[in-house]
Design an enzyme around this catalytic site. Sequence first.
Site, mmCIF file in Angstrom:
data_model
loop_
_atom_site.group_PDB
_atom_site.id
_atom_site.type_symbol
_atom_site.label_atom_id
_atom_site.label_comp_id
_atom_site.label_asym_id
_atom_site.label_seq_id
_atom_site.Cartn_x
_atom_site.Cartn_y
_atom_site.Cartn_z
ATOM 1 N N ASP A 1 35.696 38.625 44.137
ATOM 2 C CA ASP A 1 36.753 38.173 44.610
ATOM 3 C C ASP A 1 38.033 39.394 44.309
ATOM 4 O O ASP A 1 38.480 39.309 43.255
ATOM 5 C CB ASP A 1 37.253 36.647 44.272
ATOM 6 N N HIS B 1 39.695 31.650 41.596
ATOM 7 C CA HIS B 1 40.490 30.832 42.583
ATOM 8 C C HIS B 1 39.856 29.539 43.359
ATOM 9 O O HIS B 1 38.436 29.914 43.307
ATOM 10 C CB HIS B 1 40.986 32.096 43.648
ATOM 11 N N GLN C 1 43.242 39.997 44.636
ATOM 12 C CA GLN C 1 44.427 40.588 43.840
ATOM 13 C C GLN C 1 44.330 42.102 43.273
ATOM 14 O O GLN C 1 45.168 42.392 42.529
ATOM 15 C CB GLN C 1 44.475 39.426 42.583
ATOM 16 N N LYS D 1 48.008 40.252 51.531
ATOM 17 C CA LYS D 1 48.478 40.427 50.052
ATOM 18 C C LYS D 1 48.580 41.847 49.981
ATOM 19 O O LYS D 1 48.948 42.256 48.706
ATOM 20 C CB LYS D 1 47.381 40.025 48.903
ATOM 21 N N CYS E 1 46.125 27.429 42.787
ATOM 22 C CA CYS E 1 44.742 27.051 43.413
ATOM 23 C C CYS E 1 43.512 27.657 42.367
ATOM 24 O O CYS E 1 42.472 28.270 42.728
ATOM 25 C CB CYS E 1 44.449 28.004 44.756
#
Lengths: 164, 409
Positions: free
Chosen positions: B198, B122, B201, B224, B366
């Site tokens: 990261d 991302h 998700q 999220k 993104c």
Amino acid sequence: MVGLEDLYREIILDHYRSPRNRGELAVPPARRVEGFNPLCGDEIILYVHVDDNNVIEDVAIGGQGCSISQSSASMMSVAIKGKTLEEARKLIIAFKGLMSIHETTIGGDGRESDIGIELDGSADNVKLGDLEALRGVVKFPIRIKCATLSWNTLAQALVEPTVA
Amino acid sequence: MTLPAGIKDDFPLLDQKFCGHQLVYLDSANTSQKPQVVIDAMANYYQTSNANVHRGSYELAVKATDALEGARAKVAQFINADSPAEIVFTKNATEAMNLLARSWGQANLNANDAVVLSEMEHHANIVPWHMLHAEKGIELRWIPVDKSGHLDLSNLDCLLDGAKLLSVTAMSNVLGTLNPITELAKRAHQAGALMAIDASQYVPHVPTDIAALGADFMVFTGHKMLAPMGIGVLWARANLLEEMPPFLGGGEMILNVTKEGFTTNEIPWKFEAGTPMVGEAVGLGRAIDYLTDLGMANVRQHEVGLTAYALRTLTERYGDKITIQGPTEPAERGGVMSFLYGDVHPHDVAQVLDQKGIAVRAGHHCAKPLMDVLNLSSTTRASLYVYNNESDVDKLADALATIDDIFSF
């Protein structure tokens, strides 16, 4: 309720299926300007050849994008070909006027002032013809930027220094 | 059925119509909806406990401070961190990654030092490093993505040679790919590099044990994972946080300030200048309780099952007409499905779906470098979460058929 038929009018889909003036022009004499919609990645590559009499002698469109951005670009190319710069500027103002109500409220990017074109009413009597079909886009505010991408790109091309 | 049958009822927003159709929300990779208990917890905080934290001597201020620090403890436990001191609250995952780059990166990276990223990152895990490249001349190296949507690790040793940091997504927000974080962390450490993840998700969808993953830094965001927008997390090993210089300067992050200078507060407050987002932290804490009650293993099982159903349904009904990006094996991926439908532009696909009350995202998500690798300008993306079910997938599949009414040419 707003229906998709307001957005996907037959003439719009026709220009999407069979885009007019698709391609490239030699630079120079043509100018080449790129326009991007950073939100969705749509891009327009616009070639405009303005002759010594300030008439848009030829236009070509490259790039890729959704049905609205591509058909708007195609219809624009037809509308401005053979027009003087002054007439083209008025068309930009008239078209942006058609779209402007919402564009400035949906994260408007202030492009009008950037490109030195103000909605001053000077184009109130300009006939938009087939471009009127894009009027339904204002009912789908997110798509207004798709419809105006090519026009903002054209405005940028026209404020650049006149071809020597 | 691994999650309660009536789970949708916990999410008041989902009970409404758009374009005359019951909302089918398939954009949770973008942001998730919030259960009533999270909304209530935030309202209750403002109704009963609001005061500025770490400042007042009165009981209400103590209550507010407990609310903030209680949420921090829940986050630490949720990801199996050693201590709440390792949990730094930020605005979102993007700010957390910028904190890492600005603080650790500024202090530890010099010209020609290499940071290894992957092609499926991302922008939040790309641009902060681009900025350090521009400022300090650090080198960026890229792990390629193969045709199946996995990382191509065949050249990893070479990429890691002399590198200072490997920073990779735990789960791609475009492809859904789950990356082998434990292996990557091990190989980064063998090469003398640190490992950042990261996990934006990942944490919302997969049981997360940071000790087992073996990374040194991890960022994720609350919105999220059923929590409000406005709160994110940087987790880092305590010894690393201790050595890192502060990020933003101001109140809260100091022990002492004189006309000559300042000394920094203890971790994690050293990195939390100014009044923090206490209500949002309370919301995150409550969302974590909610997810814990569901059981993260159940959440993952539900999503693997539903992803399998969606991949099967869409492929059976549309065959070659639909191209779904990323791994084909549900166990290797999350419930993020980016797809192309014929040659209809993703914006037009999303527009037609919206007309049926179905919310999906269209665009580059993104992740423009990945889109370049895939040779795509955009995709339509449907993404699943706890409140989605097979009926939602069926409605998506049904609605796709109506695209041909307009764009069959």
